[in-house]
Design an enzyme around this catalytic site. Structure first.
Site, PDB file in Angstrom:
ATOM      1  N   CYS A   1      -7.882  -5.400 -10.418  1.00  0.00           N
ATOM      2  CA  CYS A   1      -7.506  -4.259 -11.246  1.00  0.00           C
ATOM      3  C   CYS A   1      -7.167  -3.109 -10.305  1.00  0.00           C
ATOM      4  O   CYS A   1      -8.049  -2.499  -9.705  1.00  0.00           O
ATOM      5  CB  CYS A   1      -8.688  -3.918 -12.159  1.00  0.00           C
ATOM      6  SG  CYS A   1      -8.327  -2.659 -13.378  1.00  0.00           S
TER       7      CYS A   1
ATOM      8  N   CYS B   1      -5.187   0.658   6.386  1.00  0.00           N
ATOM      9  CA  CYS B   1      -5.490   2.092   6.395  1.00  0.00           C
ATOM     10  C   CYS B   1      -6.802   2.436   5.702  1.00  0.00           C
ATOM     11  O   CYS B   1      -7.226   3.593   5.737  1.00  0.00           O
ATOM     12  CB  CYS B   1      -4.346   2.880   5.772  1.00  0.00           C
ATOM     13  SG  CYS B   1      -4.189   2.683   3.981  1.00  0.00           S
TER      14      CYS B   1
ATOM     15  N   CYS C   1       0.847  -1.184   0.000  1.00  0.00           N
ATOM     16  CA  CYS C   1       0.000   0.000   0.000  1.00  0.00           C
ATOM     17  C   CYS C   1       0.892   1.246   0.000  1.00  0.00           C
ATOM     18  O   CYS C   1       1.819   1.351   0.806  1.00  0.00           O
ATOM     19  CB  CYS C   1      -0.909  -0.015   1.222  1.00  0.00           C
ATOM     20  SG  CYS C   1      -1.960   1.449   1.361  1.00  0.00           S
TER      21      CYS C   1
ATOM     22  N   CYS D   1       0.420   3.041   3.609  1.00  0.00           N
ATOM     23  CA  CYS D   1       0.850   2.494   4.908  1.00  0.00           C
ATOM     24  C   CYS D   1       1.840   1.329   4.797  1.00  0.00           C
ATOM     25  O   CYS D   1       2.239   0.777   5.812  1.00  0.00           O
ATOM     26  CB  CYS D   1      -0.374   2.053   5.715  1.00  0.00           C
ATOM     27  SG  CYS D   1      -1.214   0.607   5.033  1.00  0.00           S
TER      28      CYS D   1
ATOM     29  N   CYS E   1      -7.262  -1.357   1.295  1.00  0.00           N
ATOM     30  CA  CYS E   1      -6.221  -1.837   2.202  1.00  0.00           C
ATOM     31  C   CYS E   1      -6.869  -2.099   3.563  1.00  0.00           C
ATOM     32  O   CYS E   1      -7.580  -1.239   4.095  1.00  0.00           O
ATOM     33  CB  CYS E   1      -5.121  -0.797   2.324  1.00  0.00           C
ATOM     34  SG  CYS E   1      -3.882  -1.195   3.574  1.00  0.00           S
TER      35      CYS E   1
END
Length: 127
Positions: free
Chosen positions: A115, A94, A44, A47, A91
């Site tokens: 995607c 976060c 991510c 984070c 995610c």
């Protein structure tokens, strides 16, 4: 992970903020992540939670980084956009918006196509 909008804006680029925090989408074929096929992990961009492994990446021809699998427990799914936009992915740490998952991925593996906006992820090469 809880941050104020001001903290997110200070940490992320304008494109990352629009994608991760406002559920935007980058233009297809614009992310340098599309051309990365080295061994490593995609994390991510907000984070650094590990989200996808390089072994699960494939070229879907759509213009966005695509994966046929994800790291279990690190990605959350919701029926946000639905319809032609598939199931939304975020995610798990976060809450950042990553992209969408569709049922038109490689049939030899999972049949899924995650995607993902390149702006939502960062590539970490295998050490």
């Amino acid at each position: 992970m809880v941050k104020t909008e001001a903290e997110w804006k200070a940490q992320l680029t304008p494109l990352q903020y629009r994608v991760l925090r406002q559920e935007g989408t980058e233009q297809p074929f614009t992310s340098p992540i599309n051309k990365i096929y080295e061994d490593g992990t995609y994390v991510c961009a907000a984070c650094e939670t590990p989200l996808f492994k390089s072994e699960d990446k494939f070229d879907s021809g759509t213009g966005w980084p695509s994966f046929d699998n994800y790291i279990k427990g690190n990605v959350l799914f919701s029926k946000g956009g639905g319809g032609m936009y598939g199931t939304e992915e975020h995610c798990a740490t976060c809450g950042g918006h990553l992209g969408h998952v569709f049922n038109d991925g490689p049939r030899k593996t999972t049949g899924k196509r995650h995607c993902i906006n390149g702006a939502a992820i960062t590539f970490v090469p295998k050490a």
